[in-house]
Each structure stands twice: as structure tokens, then as C-alpha cells.
Design an enzyme around this catalytic site. Structure first.
Site, PDB file in Angstrom:
ATOM      1  N   PHE A 243      33.530  40.968  54.507  1.00  0.00           N
ATOM      2  CA  PHE A 243      34.789  40.227  54.628  1.00  0.00           C
ATOM      3  C   PHE A 243      35.753  40.881  55.606  1.00  0.00           C
ATOM      4  CE2 PHE A 243      33.359  40.075  50.107  1.00  0.00           C
ATOM      5  CZ  PHE A 243      32.711  38.862  50.201  1.00  0.00           C
ATOM      6  N   PRO A 654      23.191  23.303  57.266  1.00  0.00           N
ATOM      7  CA  PRO A 654      24.255  22.802  56.389  1.00  0.00           C
ATOM      8  C   PRO A 654      24.304  23.495  55.035  1.00  0.00           C
ATOM      9  CG  PRO A 654      23.173  20.984  57.497  1.00  0.00           C
ATOM     10  CD  PRO A 654      22.368  22.211  57.819  1.00  0.00           C
ATOM     11  N   GLN A 660      28.942  29.237  52.801  1.00  0.00           N
ATOM     12  CA  GLN A 660      30.015  30.028  53.401  1.00  0.00           C
ATOM     13  C   GLN A 660      31.374  29.395  53.132  1.00  0.00           C
ATOM     14  OE1 GLN A 660      30.200  33.022  55.886  1.00  0.00           O
ATOM     15  NE2 GLN A 660      28.904  33.266  54.107  1.00  0.00           N
ATOM     16  N   GLU A 727      35.143  32.010  58.507  1.00  0.00           N
ATOM     17  CA  GLU A 727      36.549  32.332  58.252  1.00  0.00           C
ATOM     18  C   GLU A 727      37.361  31.128  57.772  1.00  0.00           C
ATOM     19  OE1 GLU A 727      37.637  35.501  58.812  1.00  0.00           O
ATOM     20  OE2 GLU A 727      36.426  36.356  60.419  1.00  0.00           O
TER      21      GLU A 727
END
Length: 760
Positions: A243, A654, A660, A727
Site C-alpha cells: 500500500f 476484470p 483491487q 489507487e
């Protein structure tokens, strides 16, 4: 518009790029055969344990280490008076102060929990027990322990954005709002804590360490010890989450490597969970004031933004509270400034969607407040102020499907059934609220390198120094190579996370996938053409009379396009040629790049191309629709339903993209309702430096999350048309929850997290 539907049981996948192939590294991880950094079976290993400061500001006067050194098994106690013979390394952008010694255990104390000594012993238990006996004597000085003690801060020019006359437009606007929004310190807390094993062989240094950037970390170690870059090897095939926290080498790595050199034995240093709250920096606490001026029909006339974040007393870190604000909405008058406030804390670092995350919290809460002030639906006010181009740069968007995301998300969520008035939706004693929050993240790209190796049996190896910390790099690299070569994905073996391999950028800023797939695609296409050339020109080849344009490779077999074509497998071709392997290496560097420039591209961030480097402004976009349920009596908040729609360009896989995005959304739930670094203002100690007290979402906190994709391939963003995914998922979640809480309760909470005492 393509919608990502949840995969149904029994769905098949051919493994091609764009299919929902399951993670290729998944079996190794769930069966325990994936070896992580601190699990490496290194012989003759010794252990290091850190000793932390118990003051926030001052200086180490002396260290009493006699009792520690007297314990059995203790080999060394490192203290600030040790001559380390190390030099300061360059920063991420290649800036370096020459001839300045690096002190990983400095005498100057800048924050509570700073490492001031280290004990190395034969066993971890011996090192731990000895560390408890080290007595440190300080000369203490006054400290600034929290952001509110640091004044207004210093405005930084690079973070200032202005156009039009924002103050004049605000002063004459029909409707104005002004509010302050705050976010607390947040921490990465990846499932795999930090640490490393360092080993020297003569002047060759090998480091096993979880790394988001093997080349960048290798460069730092090389500069610290003043050895050639080629003499450092970072090995990091599997990482248990990062992260943003595992993108660079830290002081504890220098301590372990130094001790290993001094002792002539490998040293293992495991950062404990509690030490992880100060061994490296999490997201800085922020505060920002937003002033919006609008016409009576809700059209923005002015945005004035003033933000600040805490940074350490010894280094500057910008958590850009104005990062997303200038590009979210159409406005002709804009002013944003960012300040830094010096605090006695470890220097903050990049945590998922740095800058864009707190920035979106401010602007998305403010635009929601404006919608109520004007009397316009929160969805409608976003559509009325939709930006048809980038007002900050003046450039057109490459693709921006945020309008489509808003409309698709609203339809799937059932937004039209919302009752507008706060506290008007309930289920018995439970108040129900619906909120919206939008998000964005810039498309960052860098050059990459890839090695394709065709083996004698026709199988394929792909090598890259790029890493996989859970985002699916192994899988999409295999899919990319298989597609370009014309082989089955189960014939492709991907090798990642080794700095001696082909160069790759940092796995951060959502730039790795677009960068690495471009290089792999290029190398695989070149390997395919070389195979076809060999098939055409090999002695006794059945294709010798075929034209170059007639040969294809499908399912690992070479043939012509005719139905009656002869064919042979790649393995059969390799056997006919007597070849053990065929290697092809390609990169996406500009033509004529020198070796020095190539190394800099992979070891520094100076070559990263930002979202407006070309003719277009390139970003990923998202819109979250969130339902909360608030207990009217106790003030407890539960997120009960989420629909989020995204424009991330082409999705290489996908299923993995959906994972994510869900991960980012779940982190956003934690940010909104749970996560808060609590600091004792008297001494700067992080009070809740453990996972019992620093709360993150568990399965019980996560509702059904539906993901929609409205994107289309964006070839301005990357070779294969994808934009960043990792992100953007978290951006806009916290304000959507805050806005839903207001709709449910009528109470506007502007400082995160939203806890029950703020509602009752």
C-alpha cells in the site's frame, strides 16, 4: 458501456488478456509454498532487534549497553556513536547531497519510537531480551506532537494552483459555503510486516526484503555502502501487501546490512507490528478549508482551497490536499494552497492514493454540502458541474467516463428512489442514508523492460524485476505474453521480484501494470516474429515455401492460415533447430537511451511521465454510491450496500481489477469509520500501535460491493489501453460514507473517522 458482473460458479476462462483468469500465484500462497522475505532458509543466520526512543525530541547523551552485551549469544550492540562509514543516498527523484554521512541510528531524536540502538545476537529471543536491557540517557527538548500544536504551517509554492479570480467570484456568488475537513494519521498495516535478511559475499550484498521497487531499493543500498549497483541484489518474489510502504529502503535495512558486513554473517531484522507504526511513515494527518461559491442553480463560480498536512521536523512530505480538487469540476475561478506543519513524527509516506484521497474527501463533502444549500440532488449537482476538459492544464481528457460512471452507478443503486430530506429514510429505529462520492487518480507511466525466454519444450518464461504484492502482476504478465505469442497461458512461467532481472518501475501510483505489460507485449511480439522467421528458414522446414505473412501461431502451434496447413508445435520447432532456448529482451525506453539513462529510468522516479505530459490529461475515475444504516439510539454506523462504477480504461483481467477496486473500497470504509492514529500529546507516543487498538475493517464490516466498469481502451494511457486501477478504488469512499451519514442523521461530521460520540 461494459458492466463487470460478479463471476458465476462454473464460468470458464480461456486465460487470454481481458478474461477473468484466477491468480496464477494463488495456489502457492494458500498452500504455503510461496516463500516470503523473512522465511528464506539462510544458513548461519543471526538476529537483530531495534531499541526505540522514549522521548519525542532531544538527543541521546549516552547508551549503557554493558548488561546487554553480557548476555549469552549477544554479538553486537549498535549505538549512535558507532562509525557507520555510510553515505546519504539519493532520493526517489535522483537528488543527492554529496559526501554527507548517513546515520541510520542518529543521536538526534526527532520522534517517539525512533530507533536509537540495535542488538544482534545468535537467536531472536537473545536479541530481544538484550534489547530490553539497553539503557538510553537523553537530553530532552520541547516537542510538537500533533498538527494543531504546529501553527498554520509554511505554504509551498509547487503546491499552489491558481486561475481566474477566485476570491472576487466567491464574494459575489449567490450561494456560498465554507467548512473545514480533517483526516487523522493512518497507517499501512500490511498483513506481512516489514523486515529483511541481509547477507554479504565479499563486496556483493544480497537482500531478501519485501519490495515494491527492487531496482530503486538496490540503488539505495548501493549508494549507502558506495558499491556498484550491480553488486546489490534485492530478492522479493512475494509480498504480503504494501500500500505504498514498501517502495523504498529504510534505516532498519541499513542497520541489518551494516551488522551483516561487520559480523560476516547474514542478519535478519524483523520489524515488529508495534514498531511498524514508527519505523516508516503512514498517511499524514491533514486539515483543509474549502469555500465554494455558486449561482442559485448550483453552477460553481469559485473554489478556494487551503490545506495543510503534518510532516516531520527533519524532512518534508506533501500529502497534497489539493491534488484532486482542481480537476473534479468545471470552475472558472480557482485558488488552492498547501502548507506543511512540522511535527515530531516519523516522516509520513505514501499510502494508497496519496494526496488524491484526502483531497477528494474535502471537495466531495463540500460539493454535497453545496447541493443541500442550493436544494439540488447530490447526483444532479455533480452532473451540472461536469468538467468537459482539464481546467487546471487546459488540456482535453484522453477519456473521462465519469458522467457514465455516475449514471450507471445511480441506475444500479436505485438512486431515483432516494428521499431527499435528511432523516427521512428509516427501518424502525435504524436511520438509512444514501451518499455519493467521486474519485480520481492520475495515470502515471514509466519505461519498463522484459525478457521472454522460449524453452526447448515450447514453454515460455517471462522475467522482470517488477513485483506482485497482491495486485496480480504474475497473472496479467502471463496473459499478456500468452496473447502476443499465441500460446496457452498455462505454458507461461513468470519470474518477478529480482533486481538482477529486466528493469521495471515502482509498483506504486498505479503505474506498474500499464508499464510492464507494454514491455512484455513488445518482447513477446518480437519473440513471435523470431520464431516465425526460424520456421520459415530452418532446413527441411515444412514452411520453407510459405510467405512470412502467412504463418500464424495459435495454441502453441505454428501453421499457415490455410485449413490444410501443416503445423508443428513450438517445442517441435526448437527440437528441429537443436535449440535449448531462444531469448528476446525488449524495453519501452526512447530510442537512443544510454545505459546510464536506462539505469536511472528504473532506479529513480525522475523519468515518470505525469498525466499531462503529452497532449491530453489522463486519469482514472470512479463514482461510489453508498448506503449506511445508523442506529438512532446508539449512533453506530454500518455500511450496508455499495455500488461503485469506474473508468479505468481497458481491464487486463476484470476479476483481478474488481478485487483491487474492492480492496480500495474496503480501505475507504476503514478510513471513514475506524482508522485513526491516536497520539499522546504529552510525549508523541502512538497510543494504539497494534491491531487490537488500531482498527481496520474485518469481514463483518464489509457489505455487498458491486463493481461496474464503464471504461474503454485508452491508448494514450498505455500501449494496451489500460489505466491505473490500484489507487483509484479508495478515492471518494470516505466522503460518500460521510455524505450518507448526513443524509441518514442530519449531522455533518467533517473530521474522520465518524464515530458514535460524534453522532450522539
Amino acid at each position: 458501456m461494459t458492466l463487470i458482473e460478479p463471476r458465476k460458479h462454473g464460468d470458464a476462462s480461456d486465460g487470454s488478456l481481458g478474461s477473468r483468469l484466477s491468480r496464477l500465484d494463488g495456489r502457492r500462497k494458500i498452500t504455503g509454498s510461496a516463500t516470503y522475505a523473512l522465511e528464506q532458509p539462510v544458513e548461519n543466520l543471526v538476529h537483530a532487534v531495534l531499541v526505540q526512543s522514549t522521548i519525542a525530541s532531544g538527543r541521546v547523551v549516552s547508551v549503557d549497553k554493558a548488561a546487554a552485551e553480557a548476555l549469552p549469544g549477544v554479538l553486537m550492540v549498535l549505538t549512535p556513536d558507532k562509525v557507520f562509514n555510510m553515505m546519504v543516498a539519493s532520493d526517489w527523484f535522483g537528488n543527492r547531497v554529496e559526501n554527507v554521512p548517513y546515520l541510520p541510528l542518529p543521536a538526534e531524536v526527532n520522534y517517539y519510537g525512533q530507533a536509537v540502538a540495535a542488538v544482534i545476537a545468535e537467536t531472536f529471543e537473545q536479541a530481544r531480551d538484550a534489547a530490553r536491557l539497553v539503557k538510553v540517557h537523553y537530553e530532552e527538548t520541547p516537542a510538537v506532537t500533533v498538527i494543531d500544536q504546529g501553527g498554520s504551517g509554511t505554504v509551498t509554492a509547487p503546491m499552489t494552483v491558481e486561475w481566474g479570480d477566485a476570491q472576487a467570484a466567491f464574494d459575489t456568488a449567490d450561494i456560498t459555503i465554507e467548512a473545514e475537513y480533517r483526516t487523522p494519521r493512518e497507517y499501512h498495516v500490511p498483513i506481512e510486516p516489514h523486515g529483511l535478511i541481509a547477507s554479504w559475499q565479499d563486496d556483493q550484498l544480497t537482500i531478501w526484503e519485501p519490495s515494491q521497487w527492487t531496482h530503486g531499493m538496490a540503488r539505495t543500498y548501493a549508494e549507502w555502502f558506495e558499491i556498484p549497483f550491480e553488486n546489490v541484489r534485492i530478492i522479493s518474489p512475494f509480498i504480503g501487501g504494501g500500500f505504498g510502504s514498501k517502495g523504498g529502503a529504510y534505516f532498519y535495512g541499513a542497520v541489518a546490512a551494516l551488522a551483516a558486513r561487520e559480523l560476516g554473517r547474514p542478519v535478519k531484522l524483523a520489524v515488529t507490528r508495534s514498531q511498524g507504526f514508527t519505523a516508516y511513515g503512514g498517511r499524514a494527518s491533514t486539515r483543509q478549508t474549502l469555500k465554494l461559491g455558486a449561482s442559485a442553480d448550483g453552477i460553481l463560480q469559485a473554489v478556494i482551497h487551503r490545506g495543510a498536512n503534518e510532516t516531520s521536523t527533519y524532512a518534508d512530505f506533501h500529502e497534497g490536499t489539493g491534488a484532486a480538487t482542481p480537476i473534479m469540476y468545471a470552475v472558472n475561478n480557482f485558488s488552492s494552497q498547501q502548507g506543511l506543519i512540522k511535527v515530531n513524527t516519523v516522516t509520513p509516506g505514501a499510502l494508497r492514493a496519496p494526496g488524491k484521497n484526502p483531497s477528494a474527501y474535502g471537495i466531495e463533502c463540500a460539493i454535497d454540502e453545496l447541493s443541500y444549500a442550493v436544494g439540488i440532488d447530490p447526483l444532479e449537482i455533480r452532473l451540472r458541474n461536469y468538467a468537459d476538459h482539464d481546467y487546471q492544464s487546459g488540456k482535453p481528457w484522453s477519456t473521462r467516463k465519469l458522467r457514465e460512471a455516475l449514471l450507471a452507478g445511480a441506475e444500479r443503486f436505485g438512486w431515483s428512489n432516494r428521499s431527499a430530506a435528511p432523516r427521512s429514510m428509516r427501518d424502525g429505529r435504524t436511520l438509512i442514508g444514501w451518499g455519493i462520492g467521486c474519485g480520481t487518480f492520475p495515470n502515471l507511466t514509466n519505461s519498463s523492460d522484459a525478457m521472454i525466454r522460449i524453452l526447448s519444450d515450447g514453454s515460455v518464461e517471462v522475467e522482470s524485476a517488477g513485483i506482485d504484492m497482491g495486485q496480480g502482476t504474475y497473472t496479467i504478465v502471463a496473459q499478456t505474453a500468452a496473447d502476443a505469442l499465441g500460446v496457452s497461458v498455462d505454458r507461461v512461467d513468470v519470474k518477478l521480484g529480482d533486481s538482477v532481472s529486466a528493469g521495471a518501475p515502482v509498483a506504486g501510483g498505479s503505474m506498474l501494470a500499464g508499464s510492464i505489460t507494454g514491455a512484455v507485449h513488445k518482447a513477446a511480439q518480437a519473440a513471435r516474429e523470431e520464431l516465425i522467421g526460424l520456421a520459415l528458414n530452418a532446413p527441411n522446414s515444412p514452411f520453407s515455401t510459405s510467405g512470412a505473412n502467412t504463418l500464424v501461431i495459435e495454441n502453441g502451434r505454428i501453421k499457415t492460415s490455410r485449413e490444410d496447413s501443416p503445423s508443428m508445435s513450438i517445442g517441435e520447432l526448437m527440437a528441429m533447430l537443436g535449440r535449448e532456448k531462444l531469448e528476446v529482451k525488449r524495453d519501452t525506453l526512447p530510442e537512443g537511451t544510454t545505459r546510464e539513462e536506462q539505469q536511472k529510468a528504473f532506479t529513480h522516479m525522475s523519468k515518470v511521465r505525469g498525466p499531462t505530459a503529452g497532449e491530453f490529461s489522463i486519469h482514472s475515475w470512479g463514482a461510489h454510491f453508498i448506503e449506511v444504516r445508523v442506529d438512532e439510539d446508539f449512533g453506530t454506523v454500518r455500511v450496508s450496500r455499495i455500488v461503485s462504477a469506474f473508468d479505468c480504461g481497458r481491464l487486463y483481467n476484470p476479476k483481478l481489477a474488481e478485487s483491487q477496486l474492492r480492496g480500495g473500497i474496503i480501505m475507504g470504509i476503514g478510513q471513514a469509520l475506524l482508522e485513526e492514529g491516536l497520539v499522546d500529546a504529552r510525549n508523541g507516543r502512538v497510543v494504539n500501535n497494534n491491531l487490537g487498538d488500531y482498527l481496520v475493517p474485518t469481514n463483518a464490516d464489509v457489505p455487498p460491493i458491486e463493481i461496474l466498469s464503464v471504461g474503454e481502451p485508452d491508448f494514450e494511457a498505455s500501449v494496451l489501453g489500460g489505466k491505473g486501477v490500484g489507487e483509484v478504488g479508495i478515492v471518494g469512499v470516505a466522503p460518500a460514507i460521510a455524505n450518507a451519514v448526513f443524509h441518514a442523521t442530519g449531522k455533518r461530521v467533517r473530521d474522520l473517522p465518524i464515530t458514535l460520540e460524534k453522532l450522539i
